[in-house]
Design a protein around this motif. Structure first.
Motif, PDB file in Angstrom:
ATOM      1  N   TRP A  29      40.895  55.941  -0.036  1.00 36.16           N
ATOM      2  CA  TRP A  29      41.295  56.533   1.018  1.00 36.16           C
ATOM      3  C   TRP A  29      42.413  57.399   0.306  1.00 36.16           C
ATOM      4  CZ3 TRP A  29      46.644  55.856   1.531  1.00 36.16           C
ATOM      5  CH2 TRP A  29      47.094  54.702   1.201  1.00 36.16           C
ATOM      6  N   VAL A  30      42.683  58.637   1.029  1.00 35.65           N
ATOM      7  CA  VAL A  30      43.750  59.422   0.914  1.00 35.65           C
ATOM      8  C   VAL A  30      44.365  60.001   2.296  1.00 35.65           C
ATOM      9  CG1 VAL A  30      44.454  61.647  -0.030  1.00 35.65           C
ATOM     10  CG2 VAL A  30      42.483  60.432  -0.864  1.00 35.65           C
ATOM     11  N   LYS A  31      45.437  60.036   2.483  1.00 34.04           N
ATOM     12  CA  LYS A  31      46.282  60.254   3.581  1.00 34.04           C
ATOM     13  C   LYS A  31      47.505  61.236   3.328  1.00 34.04           C
ATOM     14  CE  LYS A  31      49.528  57.781   5.713  1.00 34.04           C
ATOM     15  NZ  LYS A  31      50.208  56.820   6.592  1.00 34.04           N
ATOM     16  N   ILE A  32      47.640  62.226   4.295  1.00 35.70           N
ATOM     17  CA  ILE A  32      48.634  63.260   4.018  1.00 35.70           C
ATOM     18  C   ILE A  32      49.762  62.894   5.404  1.00 35.70           C
ATOM     19  CG2 ILE A  32      47.591  64.943   5.554  1.00 35.70           C
ATOM     20  CD1 ILE A  32      49.635  67.074   4.120  1.00 35.70           C
ATOM     21  N   ALA A  33      51.129  62.583   4.949  1.00 38.52           N
ATOM     22  CA  ALA A  33      51.963  62.308   6.123  1.00 38.52           C
ATOM     23  C   ALA A  33      53.149  63.292   6.090  1.00 38.52           C
ATOM     24  CB  ALA A  33      52.619  60.868   5.790  1.00 38.52           C
ATOM     25  N   ALA A  34      53.323  64.063   7.242  1.00 41.79           N
ATOM     26  CA  ALA A  34      54.240  65.052   7.352  1.00 41.79           C
ATOM     27  C   ALA A  34      55.327  64.761   8.390  1.00 41.79           C
ATOM     28  CB  ALA A  34      53.465  66.419   7.693  1.00 41.79           C
ATOM     29  N   VAL A  35      56.784  65.179   7.884  1.00 38.41           N
ATOM     30  CA  VAL A  35      57.657  65.003   8.818  1.00 38.41           C
ATOM     31  C   VAL A  35      58.496  66.268   8.894  1.00 38.41           C
ATOM     32  CG1 VAL A  35      60.018  63.857   8.919  1.00 38.41           C
ATOM     33  CG2 VAL A  35      58.297  62.783   7.687  1.00 38.41           C
ATOM     34  N   VAL A  88      56.529  74.033   9.532  1.00 39.58           N
ATOM     35  CA  VAL A  88      57.509  74.301  10.317  1.00 39.58           C
ATOM     36  C   VAL A  88      57.041  75.120  11.468  1.00 39.58           C
ATOM     37  CG1 VAL A  88      59.816  75.504  10.468  1.00 39.58           C
ATOM     38  CG2 VAL A  88      59.499  73.855   8.600  1.00 39.58           C
ATOM     39  N   ASP A  89      56.374  76.269  11.229  1.00 38.60           N
ATOM     40  CA  ASP A  89      55.770  77.240  11.916  1.00 38.60           C
ATOM     41  C   ASP A  89      54.830  76.586  13.174  1.00 38.60           C
ATOM     42  OD1 ASP A  89      57.207  79.012  10.747  1.00 38.60           O
ATOM     43  OD2 ASP A  89      55.507  79.821   9.411  1.00 38.60           O
ATOM     44  N   ASP A  90      53.910  75.858  12.673  1.00 45.55           N
ATOM     45  CA  ASP A  90      52.886  75.052  13.419  1.00 45.55           C
ATOM     46  C   ASP A  90      52.550  73.642  12.794  1.00 45.55           C
ATOM     47  OD1 ASP A  90      51.106  74.578  15.216  1.00 45.55           O
ATOM     48  OD2 ASP A  90      50.103  76.531  15.376  1.00 45.55           O
ATOM     49  N   PRO A  91      53.309  72.638  13.276  1.00 49.87           N
ATOM     50  CA  PRO A  91      53.174  71.378  12.766  1.00 49.87           C
ATOM     51  C   PRO A  91      51.852  70.902  12.807  1.00 49.87           C
ATOM     52  CG  PRO A  91      55.431  71.474  13.681  1.00 49.87           C
ATOM     53  CD  PRO A  91      54.721  72.624  14.198  1.00 49.87           C
ATOM     54  N   GLY A  92      51.239  70.886  14.005  1.00 52.48           N
ATOM     55  CA  GLY A  92      49.857  70.124  14.405  1.00 52.48           C
ATOM     56  C   GLY A  92      49.024  70.765  13.701  1.00 52.48           C
ATOM     57  N   TRP A  93      48.910  72.222  13.728  1.00 47.45           N
ATOM     58  CA  TRP A  93      47.922  73.051  12.937  1.00 47.45           C
ATOM     59  C   TRP A  93      47.875  72.558  11.563  1.00 47.45           C
ATOM     60  CZ3 TRP A  93      48.020  76.797   9.630  1.00 47.45           C
ATOM     61  CH2 TRP A  93      47.162  77.470   9.128  1.00 47.45           C
ATOM     62  N   ALA A  94      49.016  72.509  11.167  1.00 49.23           N
ATOM     63  CA  ALA A  94      49.270  72.467   9.465  1.00 49.23           C
ATOM     64  C   ALA A  94      48.754  71.210   9.042  1.00 49.23           C
ATOM     65  CB  ALA A  94      50.760  72.785   9.148  1.00 49.23           C
ATOM     66  N   VAL A  95      49.170  70.110   9.713  1.00 47.34           N
ATOM     67  CA  VAL A  95      48.881  68.719   9.444  1.00 47.34           C
ATOM     68  C   VAL A  95      47.248  68.513   9.160  1.00 47.34           C
ATOM     69  CG1 VAL A  95      48.905  67.556  11.460  1.00 47.34           C
ATOM     70  CG2 VAL A  95      49.432  66.449   9.382  1.00 47.34           C
ATOM     71  N   CYS A  96      46.695  69.049  10.463  1.00 43.62           N
ATOM     72  CA  CYS A  96      45.032  68.773  10.455  1.00 43.62           C
ATOM     73  C   CYS A  96      44.362  69.936   9.178  1.00 43.62           C
ATOM     74  CB  CYS A  96      44.607  69.567  11.849  1.00 43.62           C
ATOM     75  SG  CYS A  96      45.101  68.237  13.160  1.00 43.62           S
ATOM     76  N   ARG A  97      45.045  70.996   9.229  1.00 41.74           N
ATOM     77  CA  ARG A  97      44.424  71.653   8.181  1.00 41.74           C
ATOM     78  C   ARG A  97      44.764  71.210   6.646  1.00 41.74           C
ATOM     79  NH1 ARG A  97      45.517  78.315   6.986  1.00 41.74           N
ATOM     80  NH2 ARG A  97      43.518  78.572   5.564  1.00 41.74           N
ATOM     81  N   ALA A  98      45.688  70.642   6.445  1.00 44.17           N
ATOM     82  CA  ALA A  98      46.034  69.861   4.958  1.00 44.17           C
ATOM     83  C   ALA A  98      44.928  68.695   5.072  1.00 44.17           C
ATOM     84  CB  ALA A  98      47.433  69.375   4.972  1.00 44.17           C
ATOM     85  N   ALA A  99      44.777  67.846   6.171  1.00 44.05           N
ATOM     86  CA  ALA A  99      43.954  66.937   6.082  1.00 44.05           C
ATOM     87  C   ALA A  99      42.418  67.118   5.719  1.00 44.05           C
ATOM     88  CB  ALA A  99      43.925  66.047   7.452  1.00 44.05           C
ATOM     89  N   VAL A 100      41.777  68.215   6.230  1.00 48.23           N
ATOM     90  CA  VAL A 100      40.389  68.649   5.892  1.00 48.23           C
ATOM     91  C   VAL A 100      40.436  69.332   4.573  1.00 48.23           C
ATOM     92  CG1 VAL A 100      39.859  68.882   8.337  1.00 48.23           C
ATOM     93  CG2 VAL A 100      40.820  70.914   7.113  1.00 48.23           C
TER      94      VAL A 100
END
Length: 288
Positions: A137-143, A187-199
């Protein structure tokens, strides 16, 4: 011998008042009526002023109370991914899992709100670390932390990519920066950025040679767009930080101006009209 007198007044009839005295009485009655009307007008104006002052005080108090009870939504609320972004991300991560046999997930924490968004190829709200279906597994965690609009501090964002032991040697951070996904994007768009990083994670794993290539469609529909531009300057913090106090000061100024106006109005209508004092001191006309 009796003398015949000419026409004259009846001895029983009182003498007629001189014209000057009659005029003075009429003037006094008119002035008395005018003062009565002025007092009534002043009373009404005073009543209206009191009610207006009470309304201003109540409105100001409610404004200050509302500001004191203002929830956390003062510019510090971190937006999570949208429903369409979540659905697309889960679908694309599921395709990568079927091609590589690796679970991929994400987690977004927003300031004081932990687990703002969690998900993986197994579904929205399902993490990968402890799931028995995910040996690899691989996971990205953003704060992401947004500061209040009245603060001089800047918004902050950070992320970390964790994985199972066999995938821990991949430089995920350098790869995400190369794919135009720096920390500023979170910072600019957290929800979009974390989803894009995951894919993007399956692409980075495939580039390292740890797994076969995943399906080429690695960016959710609607996410194939440039990283959002930095938020525009919101201006100085002086007015945002002190506008409530300025509203209160303005209300007090309005009440003061209203009371001064009422006092001036009452004072003006309580004074005798010009020349009244001189006429009052003038001795009555003597009878002839």
């Amino acid at each position: 011998m009796a003398t015949e007198s000419g026409p004259g007044r009846d001895p029983g009839t009182p003498p007629a008042e001189p014209d000057a005295q009659a005029s003075n009485r009429t003037t006094r009655r008119a002035a008395k009526g005018r003062r009565a009307r002025d007092r009534e007008t002043a009373r009404r104006v005073r009543t209206v002023a009191i009610w207006v002052g009470v309304a201003v005080v109540v409105a100001t108090a409610f404004t200050l109370i509302a500001l004191g009870e203002e929830p956390d939504d003062d510019g510090t609320q971190v937006p999570p991914p949208t429903a369409s972004e979540l659905a697309d991300t889960v679908q694309l991560l599921g395709d990568a899992y079927r091609a590589q046999g690796i679970c991929y997930g994400w987690r977004l924490d927003g300031g004081r709100t932990s687990r703002l968004s969690v998900g993986s190829n197994l579904g929205d709200g399902v993490e990968v670390e402890d799931d028995p279906r995910c040996e690899r597994w691989v996971k990205i965690a953003a704060v992401v932390t947004y500061t209040s609009e009245s603060s001089e501090s800047s918004d902050l964002a950070s992320y970390e990519v964790t994985s199972s032991d066999d995938l821990a040697g991949i430089d995920y951070e350098t790869g995400l920066k190369r794919l135009d996904l720096p920390t500023d994007a979170f910072v600019d768009d957290p929800g979009w950025a974390v989803c894009r990083a995951a894919v993007f994670l399956p692409l980075l794993v495939a580039e390292s040679g740890a797994a076969p290539a995943a399906p080429t469609k690695t960016v959710p529909p609607g996410s194939a767009q440039p990283v959002p531009a930095a938020l525009p300057d919101s201006g100085g913090d002086f007015w945002r930080d002190r506008w409530a106090y300025l509203v209160g000061a303005g209300g007090l100024f309005l009440i003061t101006a209203l009371l001064l106006t009422v006092g001036w109005f009452e004072r003006r209508h309580q004074l005798p009209p010009p020349g009244a004092a001189a006429r009052a001191r003038r001795p009555p006309a003597s009878r002839r």
